[in-house]
Design a protein around this motif. Structure first.
Motif, mmCIF file in Angstrom:
data_model
loop_
_atom_site.group_PDB
_atom_site.id
_atom_site.type_symbol
_atom_site.label_atom_id
_atom_site.label_comp_id
_atom_site.label_asym_id
_atom_site.label_seq_id
_atom_site.Cartn_x
_atom_site.Cartn_y
_atom_site.Cartn_z
ATOM 1 N N ASP A 90 0.815 -1.211 0.000
ATOM 2 C CA ASP A 90 0.000 0.000 0.000
ATOM 3 C C ASP A 90 0.852 1.265 0.000
ATOM 4 O OD1 ASP A 90 -2.711 1.345 0.546
ATOM 5 O OD2 ASP A 90 -1.459 2.066 2.179
ATOM 6 N N GLU A 91 1.985 1.240 0.663
ATOM 7 C CA GLU A 91 2.794 2.442 0.796
ATOM 8 C C GLU A 91 3.314 2.944 -0.541
ATOM 9 O OE1 GLU A 91 3.559 4.603 3.428
ATOM 10 O OE2 GLU A 91 1.751 3.553 4.009
ATOM 11 N N GLU A 92 3.555 2.061 -1.487
ATOM 12 C CA GLU A 92 4.037 2.493 -2.794
ATOM 13 C C GLU A 92 2.904 2.647 -3.796
ATOM 14 O OE1 GLU A 92 6.600 3.693 -3.948
ATOM 15 O OE2 GLU A 92 8.277 3.143 -2.678
ATOM 16 N N ALA A 93 1.739 2.094 -3.498
ATOM 17 C CA ALA A 93 0.645 2.101 -4.464
ATOM 18 C C ALA A 93 -0.250 3.318 -4.340
ATOM 19 C CB ALA A 93 -0.199 0.836 -4.309
ATOM 20 N N ILE A 94 -0.293 3.961 -3.179
ATOM 21 C CA ILE A 94 -1.214 5.071 -2.942
ATOM 22 C C ILE A 94 -0.425 6.336 -2.606
ATOM 23 C CG2 ILE A 94 -3.083 5.932 -1.490
ATOM 24 C CD1 ILE A 94 -3.928 3.064 -1.003
ATOM 25 N N LEU A 95 -0.753 7.425 -3.312
ATOM 26 C CA LEU A 95 -0.143 8.728 -3.036
ATOM 27 C C LEU A 95 -1.194 9.617 -2.385
ATOM 28 C CD1 LEU A 95 2.243 10.698 -3.324
ATOM 29 C CD2 LEU A 95 1.303 11.345 -5.559
ATOM 30 N N ARG A 96 -0.935 10.007 -1.136
ATOM 31 C CA ARG A 96 -1.876 10.835 -0.371
ATOM 32 C C ARG A 96 -1.387 12.279 -0.368
ATOM 33 N NH1 ARG A 96 -0.793 6.061 2.111
ATOM 34 N NH2 ARG A 96 -2.543 4.673 2.561
#
Length: 299
Positions: A90-96
């Motif tokens: 998730d840390e590399e797949a989602i940009l918040r």
């Protein structure tokens, strides 16, 4: 029209189209050439048209096959990128992204497709909030914040300038454009106070006549929207009005823009600033801002 029942044929077709050979495609897919040929043949029967012309020693794409090969290649590339991102977690797949309301609505969202076209594997989450942001929170990867900026600060994306803008709807029949000399005949929209307007008019040696400052707004985004709606001539931050200027919804009055102490900064969560998604977004943001800044003096 027959439904497409299986993607396996598309994978074999994509590989054969790239190699121009069932034999070489089979080597990549760890199959026999006959198995690849059969998958493609079944796909052709399913969709109702041939994809390849089969020559004695090679194959070549038909016209429709070329079109499908392009579409299939793009689809599979996006799919592979998405799977790879999910495998990394998730840390590399989602940009918040945390940013202010005006910047999100008037600048970031209208051009976000340019970033996602480059990096379709990323899921983008935008939180528009004018409140202070906790950069150490897991819910934030990067923040774009508006406020006072200083020269030499590497986080500064763009130092704002104030520009006078108006809707083409304000022009009278036969009138080509507005000039500063026309402003006494129009309502001048302000952000809380007319002070910035008076400064711009004075610096352009155009402070003449009586001006109507009877309409004020507390939000830059709302002020820009009021100008788009033709409620008057507004003095607005260039960055917030940029998209409407580019689209033609607003026009600039030719004059020297007014300096402004505020601007935009790119801030990253210190625990995540090394991540590829953050680095890519930073590079894209600074590139977009350079492009926008280059248009500032072209009036």
């Amino acid at each position: 029209m027959k439904p497409l029942r299986s993607l396996s044929g598309l994978i074999d077709f994509d590989c054969a189209a790239r190699w121009g050979s069932f034999k070489l495609a089979a080597r990549e897919l760890h199959k026999t050439p006959a198995a690849v040929s059969l998958q493609v043949k079944q796909l052709e029967e399913n969709i109702g048209f041939p994809l390849f012309v089969r020559h004695p020693r090679h194959i070549s794409l038909t016209e429709k096959g070329q079109e499908l090969a392009i579409a299939t290649g793009r689809m599979l590339a996006d799919l592979r990128a998405k799977v790879a991102a999910l495998q990394r977690g998730d840390e590399e797949a989602i940009l918040r992204i945390s940013t202010t309301h005006s910047f999100a609505i008037k600048w970031l969202v209208p051009r976000m497709h340019r970033f996602t076209k480059q990096y379709p594997e990323l899921d983008i989450r935008i939180d528009s909030n004018d409140a202070p942001v906790d950069l150490h929170a897991d819910s934030t990867d990067v923040a774009i914040r508006y406020g006072p900026v200083r020269d030499g600060d590497p986080t500064v994306l763009f130092r704002e300038r104030l520009v006078p803008v108006y809707s083409p709807e304000l022009l009278a029949p036969g009138q080509a454009a507005l000039a500063l000399a026309d402003l006494p005949h129009y309502r001048l929209l302000v952000e809380q106070s007319p002070e910035a307007w008076l400064q711009l008019l004075n610096e352009n040696k155009a402070l003449k006549g009586k001006y109507d400052f009877s309409r004020g707004y507390s939000h830059w985004g709302v002020l820009v929207q009021a100008a788009v709606a033709g409620q008057g001539v507004a003095l607005v931050p260039y960055g917030i009005a940029f998209q409407d200027i580019v689209s033609g919804a607003l026009r600039r009055i030719p004059c020297r823009s007014a300096p402004f102490a505020n601007g935009y900064r790119f801030l990253a969560n210190p625990h995540k600033e090394h991540m590829l998604k953050v680095q890519r977004f930073r590079e894209w943001m600074f590139g977009e801002m350079r492009e926008m800044s280059a248009q500032l003096d072209k009036v």
